[in-house]
Structure formats: structure tokens, C-alpha cells
Write a protein that holds these residues in place. Structure first.
Motif, PDB file in Angstrom:
ATOM      1  N   ILE A 198       0.676  -1.023  -0.079  1.00  0.00           N
ATOM      2  CA  ILE A 198       0.139   0.572   0.269  1.00  0.00           C
ATOM      3  C   ILE A 198       1.149   1.322  -0.100  1.00  0.00           C
ATOM      4  N   GLY A 199       1.866   1.782   1.044  1.00  0.00           N
ATOM      5  CA  GLY A 199       3.083   2.979   1.089  1.00  0.00           C
ATOM      6  C   GLY A 199       3.695   2.619  -0.397  1.00  0.00           C
ATOM      7  N   ALA A 200       4.269   1.695  -1.006  1.00  0.00           N
ATOM      8  CA  ALA A 200       4.355   1.330  -2.330  1.00  0.00           C
ATOM      9  C   ALA A 200       3.874   2.274  -3.339  1.00  0.00           C
ATOM     10  N   GLY A 201       2.431   1.486  -2.987  1.00  0.00           N
ATOM     11  CA  GLY A 201       1.988   1.741  -4.560  1.00  0.00           C
ATOM     12  C   GLY A 201       1.886   2.939  -4.708  1.00  0.00           C
ATOM     13  N   TYR A 202       2.142   3.734  -2.964  1.00  0.00           N
ATOM     14  CA  TYR A 202       1.476   5.789  -3.143  1.00  0.00           C
ATOM     15  C   TYR A 202       2.463   6.000  -3.592  1.00  0.00           C
ATOM     16  N   VAL A 203       3.759   5.676  -2.840  1.00  0.00           N
ATOM     17  CA  VAL A 203       4.627   6.676  -3.694  1.00  0.00           C
ATOM     18  C   VAL A 203       4.658   6.635  -4.955  1.00  0.00           C
ATOM     19  N   ALA A 204       4.194   5.566  -5.823  1.00  0.00           N
ATOM     20  CA  ALA A 204       4.344   4.670  -7.390  1.00  0.00           C
ATOM     21  C   ALA A 204       3.738   6.235  -7.823  1.00  0.00           C
ATOM     22  N   ILE A 239      11.782  -1.866   1.657  1.00  0.00           N
ATOM     23  CA  ILE A 239      12.968  -2.843   2.180  1.00  0.00           C
ATOM     24  C   ILE A 239      12.792  -3.825   1.407  1.00  0.00           C
ATOM     25  N   VAL A 240      13.407  -5.068   1.255  1.00  0.00           N
ATOM     26  CA  VAL A 240      13.429  -6.577   0.675  1.00  0.00           C
ATOM     27  C   VAL A 240      12.180  -7.133   0.393  1.00  0.00           C
ATOM     28  N   ASP A 241      11.353  -6.938   1.655  1.00  0.00           N
ATOM     29  CA  ASP A 241       9.597  -7.389   0.922  1.00  0.00           C
ATOM     30  C   ASP A 241       9.563  -7.075   0.025  1.00  0.00           C
ATOM     31  N   THR A 242      10.052  -5.714  -0.323  1.00  0.00           N
ATOM     32  CA  THR A 242       8.569  -4.669  -1.284  1.00  0.00           C
ATOM     33  C   THR A 242       9.251  -4.425  -2.958  1.00  0.00           C
ATOM     34  N   GLN A 243      10.733  -4.932  -2.974  1.00  0.00           N
ATOM     35  CA  GLN A 243      11.629  -4.561  -3.808  1.00  0.00           C
ATOM     36  C   GLN A 243      11.630  -6.155  -4.619  1.00  0.00           C
ATOM     37  N   SER A 244      11.533  -7.075  -3.768  1.00  0.00           N
ATOM     38  CA  SER A 244      12.069  -8.295  -4.437  1.00  0.00           C
ATOM     39  C   SER A 244      11.680  -9.642  -3.712  1.00  0.00           C
ATOM     40  N   ILE A 245      10.706  -9.365  -2.532  1.00  0.00           N
ATOM     41  CA  ILE A 245       9.146 -10.596  -2.404  1.00  0.00           C
ATOM     42  C   ILE A 245       8.104 -10.467  -2.792  1.00  0.00           C
ATOM     43  N   LEU A 266      -0.379  -6.443  -7.567  1.00  0.00           N
ATOM     44  CA  LEU A 266       0.299  -5.473  -6.615  1.00  0.00           C
ATOM     45  C   LEU A 266      -0.548  -3.646  -7.176  1.00  0.00           C
ATOM     46  N   PRO A 267      -0.233  -3.117  -6.439  1.00  0.00           N
ATOM     47  CA  PRO A 267      -0.962  -1.811  -6.423  1.00  0.00           C
ATOM     48  C   PRO A 267      -0.304  -1.344  -7.889  1.00  0.00           C
ATOM     49  N   TYR A 268       1.212  -2.094  -7.814  1.00  0.00           N
ATOM     50  CA  TYR A 268       2.845  -1.120  -8.453  1.00  0.00           C
ATOM     51  C   TYR A 268       3.671  -1.845  -8.870  1.00  0.00           C
ATOM     52  N   ASP A 269       4.462  -1.828  -9.830  1.00  0.00           N
ATOM     53  CA  ASP A 269       5.687  -2.265 -10.591  1.00  0.00           C
ATOM     54  C   ASP A 269       6.760  -2.002 -10.076  1.00  0.00           C
ATOM     55  N   PRO A 270       7.888  -2.833  -9.259  1.00  0.00           N
ATOM     56  CA  PRO A 270       9.149  -2.554  -8.195  1.00  0.00           C
ATOM     57  C   PRO A 270       9.950  -1.364  -9.142  1.00  0.00           C
ATOM     58  N   ASP A 271      10.043  -2.212 -10.162  1.00  0.00           N
ATOM     59  CA  ASP A 271      10.974  -1.934 -11.859  1.00  0.00           C
ATOM     60  C   ASP A 271      10.564  -0.835 -12.092  1.00  0.00           C
ATOM     61  N   ALA A 272       9.715  -0.964 -12.603  1.00  0.00           N
ATOM     62  CA  ALA A 272       8.919   0.204 -13.897  1.00  0.00           C
ATOM     63  C   ALA A 272       7.760   1.622 -13.066  1.00  0.00           C
ATOM     64  N   ASP A 273       7.553   1.748 -11.804  1.00  0.00           N
ATOM     65  CA  ASP A 273       7.313   2.814 -11.045  1.00  0.00           C
ATOM     66  C   ASP A 273       7.697   3.043 -10.016  1.00  0.00           C
ATOM     67  N   LEU A 274       9.146   3.039  -9.298  1.00  0.00           N
ATOM     68  CA  LEU A 274      10.077   2.944  -9.058  1.00  0.00           C
ATOM     69  C   LEU A 274      11.524   3.448  -8.996  1.00  0.00           C
ATOM     70  N   ARG A 275      11.943   4.697  -8.966  1.00  0.00           N
ATOM     71  CA  ARG A 275      13.348   4.892  -9.153  1.00  0.00           C
ATOM     72  C   ARG A 275      14.469   4.966  -8.366  1.00  0.00           C
ATOM     73  N   PRO A 276      15.310   4.463  -8.717  1.00  0.00           N
ATOM     74  CA  PRO A 276      16.419   3.748  -7.304  1.00  0.00           C
ATOM     75  C   PRO A 276      17.145   4.729  -6.598  1.00  0.00           C
ATOM     76  N   VAL A 277      17.306   5.061  -5.390  1.00  0.00           N
ATOM     77  CA  VAL A 277      17.616   6.540  -5.368  1.00  0.00           C
ATOM     78  C   VAL A 277      19.131   6.100  -5.003  1.00  0.00           C
TER      79      VAL A 277
END
Length: 326
Positions: A77-83, A96-102, A110-121
Motif C-alpha cells: 500500500i505504501g509502495a503503491g502510494y509513492v509509485a 525494503i527487501v520485502d517490497t522490492q524483491s519478494i 500489486l498496486p505497483y511494479d517495483p521496477d517500472a514505477d519506482l526509481r532507485p535512489v
């Protein structure tokens, strides 16, 4: 992430930190606060590290930095909000590893795609986890005690986690498989309520970040049996590793900052440099030390490689364990 992989992820900070001397940290949208979204409940290690980062990062950016907890659905939910947030550099995810790799292997949608919707800092830190037992297992003092008791009472002993498919759930599943144990999984909505259940004798045991276990063990409310690390922790030198006890298991939690995918590259580069500088702040370093960890600055590309490598490991593990949620 296994601790021995750290050196492969570290990057030289000279280039990014050089920008600190050449340009002021006043950004176009500095009148608005920067929000770091933690996708879990308050009180857990993700919340603690996000808040430790807030002040030094805000001082560098000349900007108010606030931490916002948006828990639920394993952090999605939080990751999708930021996306979905405006990509102006003012909203970041402490993933965390849970939201990005598990959890993409756990949840069918999922309400987001860890690769397409979030840019690593940048990667922020890797947190070791340890196995602790509560007073409901007062007779358990060692891993041998736990194994004997669990095998004498199959299915009766319980363990907590902060969600199905979380890193601590997977760690316990791997340990159970290695030792031939039949344990009952009791998932909670976050680290803090899960730990509280162990302290209240409602659940018997849990893999938990080392700092939380250390704090809870000081008054005897829990006992730490072993760490899931390659070597003993400086924070807990008396606690053996699982490997010492005959179980070759090394797992841990990592935390990293992400921006919405559309955030301009120049903005992300400035954020990366500022985050790296904030990670040298004494107050932040002390919080990290109390977690049994250390800062883990990377480039965005280094973080992207880490989460990709971790997906290969955890995707195979989730498939083998056949864990799925709608």
C-alpha cells in the motif's frame, strides 16, 4: 541480503559528494516538505531508520522532512502510494527487501511494479536478523532445546512475522525445513505488533531485527538463540550464528530509498548525494549501530542490481514454498 555481498554493492562516494560543495541544497520545490513513506507500522526498524534519516537529510536539503507511515498488504500500500505520487523529488519510499524483491511473487496483484514505477535512489542499510524466543518457552535456552521441544510437539509451537512472505517469514520457513520442524505461522501487520505478541506470550518465537531483539532481551523478556548472519554480530557477540550450530542459513533485511519513476534524473542524483551525506551524520550512525548494522550507500544502478539479484533468490524460494495471496 547476505552480509558478505556488501562489498560488491558499495560505490565510491567522491563523485556524488563533490556536488555538495559546488551547489546549494535549495531545490525548486523546497517550500513543500519532503515525505519519506514507510510502508509499515510505526515502531518497527523501517520506521526507526526513516526517522533517523529525516533530520540530517532535511538539514542538507534546507527542507522539512517528515516520515509518513502507510502500512498494509505487506508494504504494497505504501509502495503503491509513492509509485503514484508526483515525481518532483518530494516523496520517497523507504522500501525494503520485502517490497522490492519478494512480494511480487506472493501477491497475485500489486498496486505497483517495483521496477517500472519506482526509481532507485540509494541503498541505506542492511539489518541482520536473529531468532528470539519469549517466556512462553521458558525451558528453551538453546537451539538444541528448541529443536527437541518442537519435535516433541509438532504443530504446537508458533512463530510471528510481520506478514506472509516477509523476510522473517521466509527465514523461519527455511530454518524449519532445515531442521525438520512443524511450526505454526502467525502473521501480523507489522514488526511492532508481532514483537509485542512474543513479549505477551501470545506467540512463542520470531526472527526479528537484531536491535529490537537486543532491546527486548535486556530485561529477560526474550532470549536470543542465534543470528542468521555469516559471523557473530558486534552488537550481540555472545549469540552464536546458525551456521555455528549446523544450519547454513544467512538472511537479512535491507532498506533503500526510492522515488517515483518519473522523477528527473538530475533530481534523483541530488537526492542520492544528499542521502549519502546524511548517512555520515553521527546521530544516524548511532541509530544504525544500535540495529547491529552499518550504512550501505550505493548508486541507483547498484541498488537496481541488488534488487534484481535478490528477486532471483527469493522468487525461487517462494515458488518452492508455494506461498500465494490474492
Amino acid at each position: 541480503m547476505t552480509i558478505h555481498r556488501r562489498t560488491a554493492l558499495k560505490t565510491a562516494l567522491a563523485a556524488t559528494l563533490a556536488g555538495l560543495a559546488s551547489a546549494p541544497w535549495v531545490r525548486a520545490h523546497a517550500s513543500a516538505p519532503l515525505r519519506i513513506v514507510s510502508p509499515f507500522n510505526a515502531g518497527g526498524v523501517n520506521d526507526v531508520l526513516a526517522r533517523a534519516m529525516a533530520k540530517p537529510l532535511g538539514d542538507l536539503l534546507h527542507q522539512s522532512v517528515i516520515v509518513e507511515n502507510r502500512p498494509g498488504a505487506g508494504g504494497s500500500i505504501g509502495a503503491g502510494y509513492v509509485a503514484r505520487a508526483k515525481p518532483d523529488g518530494n516523496t520517497l519510499l523507504m522500501g525494503i527487501v520485502d517490497t522490492q524483491s519478494i512480494i511480487q511473487f506472493i501477491y497475485r496483484k500489486l498496486p505497483y511494479d517495483p521496477d517500472a514505477d519506482l526509481r532507485p535512489v540509494s541503498l541505506v542499510t542492511s539489518i541482520p536478523i536473529v531468532l528470539m524466543v519469549g517466556q512462553s518457552l521458558a525451558q528453551v535456552r538453546t537451539m538444541d532445546d528448541l529443536v527437541r521441544l518442537a519435535k516433541s510437539r509438532p504443530g504446537a509451537l508458533s512463530y510471528a512475522s510481520w506478514g506472509v512472505g516477509s523476510i522473517v517469514h521466509l527465514a523461519m520457513e527455511r530454518l524449519s525445513a532445515a531442521l525438520g520442524l512443524d511450526l505454526l505461522h502467525v502473521p501480523f501487520s507489522g514488526q511492532a505488533p508481532a514483537v509485542q505478541a512474543v513479549l505477551a506470550n501470545q506467540v512463542d518465537m520470531m526472527f526479528v531485527p537484531a536491535g529490537a531483539a537486543d532491546a527486548a532481551s535486556r530485561d529477560g523478556r526474550v532470549r536470543i538463540l542465534a543470528s542468521a548472519t555469516p559471523a557473530r554480530l558486534e552488537l550481540l557477540p555472545q549469540s552464536p550464528t546458525l551456521k555455528e550450530l549446523g544450519v547454513d542459513l544467512s538472511m537479512g533485511l535491507w532498506q533503500a530509498l526510492y522515488a517515483p519513476a518519473g522523477t528527473p534524473a538530475a533530481t534523483v542524483e541530488k537526492l542520492t548525494a544528499a542521502v549519502h551525506q546524511a548517512m555520515q551524520d553521527r546521530s544516524f550512525l548511532e541509530v544504525v549501530r544500535l540495529q547491529g548494522a552499518q550504512p550501505e550507500p550505493t548508486s541507483g544502478d547498484g541498488l537496481r542490481k541488488l534488487q534484481t539479484d535478490e528477486r532471483q533468490v527469493y522468487g525461487a524460494l517462494v515458488k518452492r514454498l508455494d506461498i500465494k495471496l490474492d
